[in-house]
Design a protein around this motif. Structure first.
Motif, PDB file in Angstrom:
ATOM      1  N   ALA A 226     -83.079  56.274  19.213  1.00 12.88           N
ATOM      2  CA  ALA A 226     -81.911  57.070  19.626  1.00 12.88           C
ATOM      3  C   ALA A 226     -81.450  57.953  18.471  1.00 12.88           C
ATOM      4  O   ALA A 226     -81.402  59.176  18.581  1.00 12.88           O
ATOM      5  N   PHE A 227     -81.161  57.325  17.308  1.00 10.48           N
ATOM      6  CA  PHE A 227     -80.708  58.184  16.198  1.00 10.48           C
ATOM      7  C   PHE A 227     -81.863  58.951  15.572  1.00 10.48           C
ATOM      8  O   PHE A 227     -81.694  60.069  15.097  1.00 10.48           O
ATOM      9  N   GLY A 228     -83.066  58.357  15.626  1.00 10.51           N
ATOM     10  CA  GLY A 228     -84.229  59.014  15.031  1.00 10.51           C
ATOM     11  C   GLY A 228     -84.540  60.349  15.689  1.00 10.51           C
ATOM     12  O   GLY A 228     -84.827  61.344  15.016  1.00 10.51           O
ATOM     13  N   LEU A 229     -84.477  60.380  17.004  1.00 10.53           N
ATOM     14  CA  LEU A 229     -84.737  61.647  17.707  1.00 10.53           C
ATOM     15  C   LEU A 229     -83.643  62.666  17.379  1.00 10.53           C
ATOM     16  O   LEU A 229     -83.916  63.866  17.279  1.00 10.53           O
ATOM     17  N   GLY A 230     -82.411  62.185  17.188  1.00  7.61           N
ATOM     18  CA  GLY A 230     -81.325  63.082  16.790  1.00  7.61           C
ATOM     19  C   GLY A 230     -81.573  63.681  15.419  1.00  7.61           C
ATOM     20  O   GLY A 230     -81.491  64.902  15.229  1.00  7.61           O
ATOM     21  N   VAL A 231     -81.914  62.824  14.458  1.00  7.40           N
ATOM     22  CA  VAL A 231     -82.154  63.296  13.086  1.00  7.40           C
ATOM     23  C   VAL A 231     -83.337  64.271  13.068  1.00  7.40           C
ATOM     24  O   VAL A 231     -83.266  65.347  12.469  1.00  7.40           O
ATOM     25  N   LEU A 232     -84.419  63.898  13.741  1.00  8.08           N
ATOM     26  CA  LEU A 232     -85.625  64.745  13.693  1.00  8.08           C
ATOM     27  C   LEU A 232     -85.403  66.069  14.424  1.00  8.08           C
ATOM     28  O   LEU A 232     -85.953  67.103  14.022  1.00  8.08           O
ATOM     29  N   SER A 233     -84.587  66.067  15.481  1.00  8.98           N
ATOM     30  CA  SER A 233     -84.307  67.311  16.202  1.00  8.98           C
ATOM     31  C   SER A 233     -83.493  68.286  15.374  1.00  8.98           C
ATOM     32  O   SER A 233     -83.581  69.490  15.570  1.00  8.98           O
ATOM     33  N   ALA A 234     -82.681  67.745  14.455  1.00  7.36           N
ATOM     34  CA  ALA A 234     -81.780  68.598  13.666  1.00  7.36           C
ATOM     35  C   ALA A 234     -82.472  69.223  12.453  1.00  7.36           C
ATOM     36  O   ALA A 234     -81.875  70.041  11.767  1.00  7.36           O
ATOM     37  N   LEU A 235     -83.744  68.847  12.201  1.00  3.99           N
ATOM     38  CA  LEU A 235     -84.404  69.301  10.968  1.00  3.99           C
ATOM     39  C   LEU A 235     -84.861  70.744  11.025  1.00  3.99           C
ATOM     40  O   LEU A 235     -85.366  71.209  12.044  1.00  3.99           O
ATOM     41  N   ASP A 236     -84.707  71.412   9.895  1.00  4.45           N
ATOM     42  CA  ASP A 236     -85.397  72.675   9.663  1.00  4.45           C
ATOM     43  C   ASP A 236     -86.497  72.351   8.655  1.00  4.45           C
ATOM     44  O   ASP A 236     -86.237  72.205   7.458  1.00  4.45           O
ATOM     45  N   VAL A 237     -87.724  72.176   9.171  1.00  3.63           N
ATOM     46  CA  VAL A 237     -88.816  71.679   8.325  1.00  3.63           C
ATOM     47  C   VAL A 237     -89.190  72.684   7.232  1.00  3.63           C
ATOM     48  O   VAL A 237     -89.717  72.318   6.178  1.00  3.63           O
ATOM     49  N   ALA A 238     -88.864  73.959   7.483  1.00  2.00           N
ATOM     50  CA  ALA A 238     -89.199  74.987   6.500  1.00  2.00           C
ATOM     51  C   ALA A 238     -88.361  74.845   5.226  1.00  2.00           C
ATOM     52  O   ALA A 238     -88.748  75.336   4.166  1.00  2.00           O
ATOM     53  N   SER A 239     -87.230  74.190   5.331  1.00  2.00           N
ATOM     54  CA  SER A 239     -86.388  74.031   4.153  1.00  2.00           C
ATOM     55  C   SER A 239     -86.545  72.622   3.606  1.00  2.00           C
ATOM     56  O   SER A 239     -86.503  71.645   4.362  1.00  2.00           O
TER      57      SER A 239
ATOM     58  N   ARG B  78     -76.787  69.525   1.626  1.00  5.10           N
ATOM     59  CA  ARG B  78     -77.288  70.228   2.825  1.00  5.10           C
ATOM     60  C   ARG B  78     -77.533  69.266   3.974  1.00  5.10           C
ATOM     61  O   ARG B  78     -78.284  69.572   4.905  1.00  5.10           O
ATOM     62  N   LEU B  79     -76.922  68.075   3.880  1.00  8.45           N
ATOM     63  CA  LEU B  79     -77.170  67.059   4.900  1.00  8.45           C
ATOM     64  C   LEU B  79     -76.641  67.517   6.258  1.00  8.45           C
ATOM     65  O   LEU B  79     -75.539  68.037   6.368  1.00  8.45           O
ATOM     66  N   ARG B  80     -77.418  67.297   7.292  1.00 11.40           N
ATOM     67  CA  ARG B  80     -76.986  67.618   8.657  1.00 11.40           C
ATOM     68  C   ARG B  80     -76.581  66.374   9.422  1.00 11.40           C
ATOM     69  O   ARG B  80     -75.665  66.412  10.225  1.00 11.40           O
ATOM     70  N   ALA B  81     -77.334  65.292   9.233  1.00  9.38           N
ATOM     71  CA  ALA B  81     -77.076  64.085  10.023  1.00  9.38           C
ATOM     72  C   ALA B  81     -77.066  62.853   9.122  1.00  9.38           C
ATOM     73  O   ALA B  81     -78.001  62.623   8.346  1.00  9.38           O
ATOM     74  N   LEU B  82     -75.984  62.082   9.213  1.00  9.05           N
ATOM     75  CA  LEU B  82     -75.849  60.820   8.489  1.00  9.05           C
ATOM     76  C   LEU B  82     -75.821  59.689   9.503  1.00  9.05           C
ATOM     77  O   LEU B  82     -75.060  59.748  10.480  1.00  9.05           O
ATOM     78  N   VAL B  83     -76.663  58.684   9.288  1.00 11.26           N
ATOM     79  CA  VAL B  83     -76.698  57.536  10.193  1.00 11.26           C
ATOM     80  C   VAL B  83     -76.331  56.277   9.412  1.00 11.26           C
ATOM     81  O   VAL B  83     -76.919  55.994   8.368  1.00 11.26           O
ATOM     82  N   LEU B  84     -75.363  55.542   9.926  1.00  5.94           N
ATOM     83  CA  LEU B  84     -75.025  54.226   9.374  1.00  5.94           C
ATOM     84  C   LEU B  84     -75.571  53.207  10.360  1.00  5.94           C
ATOM     85  O   LEU B  84     -75.014  53.013  11.442  1.00  5.94           O
ATOM     86  N   ASP B  85     -76.709  52.605  10.009  1.00 12.60           N
ATOM     87  CA  ASP B  85     -77.357  51.666  10.920  1.00 12.60           C
ATOM     88  C   ASP B  85     -76.920  50.255  10.544  1.00 12.60           C
ATOM     89  O   ASP B  85     -76.891  49.901   9.371  1.00 12.60           O
ATOM     90  N   GLU B  86     -76.605  49.441  11.540  1.00 14.89           N
ATOM     91  CA  GLU B  86     -76.110  48.084  11.289  1.00 14.89           C
ATOM     92  C   GLU B  86     -74.913  48.138  10.337  1.00 14.89           C
ATOM     93  O   GLU B  86     -74.868  47.447   9.310  1.00 14.89           O
ATOM     94  N   ALA B  87     -73.939  48.983  10.697  1.00 13.81           N
ATOM     95  CA  ALA B  87     -72.768  49.211   9.848  1.00 13.81           C
ATOM     96  C   ALA B  87     -71.994  47.919   9.606  1.00 13.81           C
ATOM     97  O   ALA B  87     -71.503  47.690   8.496  1.00 13.81           O
ATOM     98  N   ASP B  88     -71.895  47.062  10.613  1.00 23.12           N
ATOM     99  CA  ASP B  88     -71.155  45.808  10.408  1.00 23.12           C
ATOM    100  C   ASP B  88     -71.794  44.959   9.311  1.00 23.12           C
ATOM    101  O   ASP B  88     -71.120  44.402   8.458  1.00 23.12           O
ATOM    102  N   ARG B  89     -73.118  44.918   9.302  1.00 23.75           N
ATOM    103  CA  ARG B  89     -73.798  44.130   8.255  1.00 23.75           C
ATOM    104  C   ARG B  89     -73.620  44.751   6.877  1.00 23.75           C
ATOM    105  O   ARG B  89     -73.439  44.055   5.881  1.00 23.75           O
ATOM    106  N   MET B  90     -73.668  46.087   6.797  1.00 24.36           N
ATOM    107  CA  MET B  90     -73.483  46.730   5.490  1.00 24.36           C
ATOM    108  C   MET B  90     -72.092  46.430   4.948  1.00 24.36           C
ATOM    109  O   MET B  90     -71.921  46.192   3.753  1.00 24.36           O
ATOM    110  N   LEU B  91     -71.083  46.421   5.838  1.00 24.62           N
ATOM    111  CA  LEU B  91     -69.720  46.132   5.390  1.00 24.62           C
ATOM    112  C   LEU B  91     -69.569  44.666   5.001  1.00 24.62           C
ATOM    113  O   LEU B  91     -68.943  44.344   3.993  1.00 24.62           O
ATOM    114  N   GLU B  92     -70.201  43.765   5.783  1.00 24.92           N
ATOM    115  CA  GLU B  92     -70.184  42.330   5.427  1.00 24.92           C
ATOM    116  C   GLU B  92     -70.797  42.097   4.054  1.00 24.92           C
ATOM    117  O   GLU B  92     -70.419  41.181   3.338  1.00 24.92           O
TER     118      GLU B  92
END
Ligand code: ADP
Ligand code: MG
Length: 216
Positions: A61-74, A151-165
């Protein structure tokens, strides 16, 4: 008699052909419930909180979002995925590489603690489109000036509850402070209680909250 509804087909989404080809090569035939519920908003560029059990398909789900937002030329770092452990970060990086394999020349780097920093500095110097890592090591790279998230376009916090714990709250805040306010932020968590909520409210802009109980 029952055919899968049109809305579960990945082809119903505005995905680039190479990503659809990547999904077909992975034999992902239809979206899981959390993918169907989140991908339209993710691909629109909205901020989103996704709450779903392990195994529900959050990575794609987030992977397709991140990859769709890329400008590979940069060759700027345009996607950053933060995970609680090295094992999880490596799994996410692998899944992203599989999803991106028909997308030419996408570089995905995994930067985690517990591995020597020298080779990571060398890899970063050659540029990357997407970085997946654990919070402590990502902060180390920021402090060293080796990682530029301006130049970040997409930030993903995966398993945010565990990172905070695990006590990563300040580290996550320092990382977020190094990213542009214009970024898209996606937060995934098994739970969305008092630990996660205030952090999410500071880091996400009017997010949609999607809760999915069932796995595929
Ligand atoms: P989560 O992060 O929600 O725990 P993952 O993203 O790790 O779940 O996905 C769990 C498993 O489901 C993985 O093995 C992944 O390859 C598989 N998977 C994900 N999406 C699909 C799909 N649309 N069709 C089939 N399998 C999928
Ligand atoms: Mg996961």
């Amino acid at each position: 008699m029952s055919e899968s509804p049109e809305s579960l087909a990945f082809t119903s989404l505005a995905l680039k052909a190479p990503l659809l080809e990547g999904l077909a090569a992975l034999d992902y035939r239809e979206m899981t419930p959390i993918q169907a519920a989140t991908l339209p908003s993710i691909l629109d560029g909205s901020d989103l909180i996704g709450q779903g059990k392990t195994g529900s398909g959050k990575t794609a789900a987030f992977g397709l979002g991140v990859l769709s937002a890329l400008d590979v030329a940069s060759f700027d770092v345009q996607g950053l995925v933060l995970c609680p452990t090295r094992e999880l970060a490596d799994q996410v990086a692998e899944e992203l590489r599989r999803l991106a394999r028909r997308l030419p020349n996408v570089k995905i780097l995994s930067l985690c603690g517990g591995a020597p920093i020298g080779p990571q500095l060398n890899s970063l110097a050659h540029g990357a489109h997407v970085v997946v890592g654990t919070p402590g090591r990502i902060e180390d790279h920021l402090r060293k000036g080796a990682l530029d998230l301006s130049r970040l376009r997409a930030l993903v916090l995966d398993e945010a509850d565990r990172m905070l714990e695990m006590g990563f709250k300040e580290t996550l805040e320092a990382i977020v402070a190094a990213t542009p306010a214009s970024r898209q932020t996606l937060l995934f968590s098994a739970t969305y209680g008092e630990a996660v909520k205030p952090v999410a409210e500071r880091m996400l802009k009017t997010p949609r909250i999607v809760e999915v109980e069932s796995t595929h």
